[in-house]
Scaffold this motif. Sequence first.
Motif, short mmCIF file in Angstrom:
data_model
loop_
_atom_site.label_atom_id
_atom_site.label_comp_id
_atom_site.label_asym_id
_atom_site.label_seq_id
_atom_site.Cartn_x
_atom_site.Cartn_y
_atom_site.Cartn_z
N GLU A 131 32.80 34.63 43.22
CA GLU A 131 32.83 33.67 42.11
C GLU A 131 33.91 34.01 41.09
O GLU A 131 34.35 33.15 40.34
CB GLU A 131 31.46 33.56 41.45
N VAL A 132 34.30 35.29 41.04
CA VAL A 132 35.41 35.66 40.15
C VAL A 132 36.74 35.48 40.88
O VAL A 132 37.73 35.03 40.31
CB VAL A 132 35.28 37.14 39.70
N LEU A 133 36.74 35.81 42.18
CA LEU A 133 37.99 35.73 42.95
C LEU A 133 38.52 34.30 43.03
O LEU A 133 39.71 34.07 42.89
CB LEU A 133 37.76 36.27 44.37
N ALA A 134 37.60 33.34 43.25
CA ALA A 134 38.07 31.96 43.47
C ALA A 134 38.88 31.40 42.30
O ALA A 134 40.02 30.96 42.51
CB ALA A 134 36.90 31.06 43.84
N PRO A 135 38.36 31.45 41.05
CA PRO A 135 39.20 30.92 39.96
C PRO A 135 40.47 31.74 39.75
O PRO A 135 41.52 31.18 39.43
CB PRO A 135 38.30 30.96 38.73
N LEU A 136 40.39 33.07 39.93
CA LEU A 136 41.59 33.89 39.72
C LEU A 136 42.65 33.59 40.75
O LEU A 136 43.85 33.57 40.46
CB LEU A 136 41.23 35.39 39.78
N ALA A 137 42.21 33.32 41.99
CA ALA A 137 43.16 33.10 43.08
C ALA A 137 43.91 31.78 42.93
O ALA A 137 44.81 31.47 43.71
CB ALA A 137 42.45 33.16 44.43
N GLU A 138 43.54 30.98 41.92
CA GLU A 138 44.33 29.75 41.68
C GLU A 138 45.68 30.10 41.08
O GLU A 138 46.60 29.29 41.09
CB GLU A 138 43.56 28.81 40.75
N ASN A 139 45.80 31.32 40.56
CA ASN A 139 47.07 31.75 39.96
C ASN A 139 47.95 32.39 41.03
O ASN A 139 47.52 33.30 41.74
CB ASN A 139 46.75 32.75 38.84
#
Length: 608
Positions: free
Chosen positions: A247-255
């Motif tokens: 759940e943390v990786l998904a939004p961060l991986a948008e960058n």
Amino acid sequence: QADNLSDALKKLKITTTDSTADSLEGCLDCLLQALAQNNTETSEKIQKSGVLQVFANLLTPQSSCTAKVANIIAEVARNEFMRNPCVDAGLIPPLVQLLNCKDQEVLLQTGRALGNICYDSHEGRNAVDHAGGAHIVVDHIRSLCNKTDPASEKLLTVFCGMLMNYSNENDTLQSQLINMGVIPTLVKLLGIHCQNAALTEMCLVAFGNLAELESSKEQFAYTNIAEELVKLFKKQIEHDKKEMIFEVLAPLAENDVIKLQLVEAGLVECLLEIVQKTVDSDKEDDVAELKTASDLMVLLLLGDESMQKLFEGGKGSVFQRVLSWIPSNSHQLQLAGALAIANFARNDGNCIHMVDNGIVQKLMDLLDRHVEDGNVTVQHAALSALRNLAIPVVNKAKMLSAGVAEAVLKFLRSEMPPVQFKLLGTLRMLIDAQAEAAEQLGKNAKLVERLVEWCEAKDHAGVMGESNRLLSALIRHSKSKDVIRTIVQSGGIKHLVTMATSEHVIMQNEALVALALIAALELVTAEKDLENAQLVQILHRLLSDDRSAPEIKYNSMVLICALIGSEPLQKEVQSMAFLEVVSKLRSHENKTVAQQASLTEQRLAVES
């Protein structure tokens, strides 16, 4: 117990700060005991008794009872109905002041009290913000960060929890924490305390909170968050813990910067391993993990650098593993595999390499498995991949001879706009400058009839635009009389005329070029339809309008010259003062337009 409680409340009401500590202590213990037995009921009594106002005066650094009072506030604030009364009783400023004291127990209970009052409470958060509480807590976390003794870790956990409740779903407060520089501190914390499950969990939830904000991603990119999360991820066995990290990786991986950092930290290997472990399982947790891992894999491939790194010239083990997803029996993996190929197919070099290495057959086999079942997402993904692969000129003929056009045409019956849209795009890419294929498709009456039908899909602008563009492309690339006749018979002419009025110059232009070919090759066949669609009036409008692009003016004049060959159309041209408009264009700043205006003027003068 009840009597004791009401006695204790009465006593507290008349207390002043100089009451003997012992009698005070007894009353507070009585309250804590009652709260432990029935929190909700006791909290209601505390609220009715008006004792909360008294607590405000008891919260002093000097008093020996302070920690107990803060503990009572923390306990009552677990109830939603008590949070606003705590704020109204003026408890926030003294609690925030207590954050400056050194006593660990006081700090712990104060942190709990503030955290609970902030939970889902707009008023609570505002009051803490107003009193400047967040800043002090962030400073505490900074100074405690390197300490690994149990007491410090407990305090850190409470403080992280407080910040989380304080900023949850509140953009303004999240930005405030980010501007205080909380992100690098929390990342450091995660690295140092990765053995402590409770604290790690708090950090993760706080990250999840902050990672939604765009401004946070730039800050995260300057830390080693990617490395820490991947390290933590490798240690996890429990499904829930993995999900938390996801759940943390998904939004961060948008960058895009973080995408590359995650790839370099070895996230991809973890994801591939999860896929391998869960692919044949039907346990709910495994199905969820398979979906999350393969979706995240596709997301990593959306960044140009991370994608190219994983492609490794088509030799990469990651690329090879993703290829093996396409023939799998899991729809989720087929989908992720096709989307991954579409992402790898974002530059000519990759596309050429993949087509030369047999990817097309794999995608056609995949499509074949879904002609009947109508799995829209897989169809859409596979068609997206084929469309991207068809962009390089050298791939078109290879893909046509592999039978891609026929494979794609099986989906003409689809009623799903996303599938229709990709199908049209794929065919349009394939026939670009491929005369033979354009002629073959253009003579396919079933296809042309469906295109004409889709040209009227008012609800789906994308499908409508692509159908028009494909109709025009069939004529432009085949330059074939048979194709034009098929399109006339299916009633396609009026759509090409409408397309000439599109707000997109590229579409206007494609329409005018197709219409000029129709006028040059099959004017007699198309004459009636061109007249009914009021083409001459439209051309007059395009030439008179100052806003029309130079290429539109040029092609409109070329078309007028061709239309004069038809008697009824020539009459229309004569009745509409074209000479006047055209002679004005002789002085157009664009040389090609000016030249064409002179030629057109001569043609019109001869005909009249």
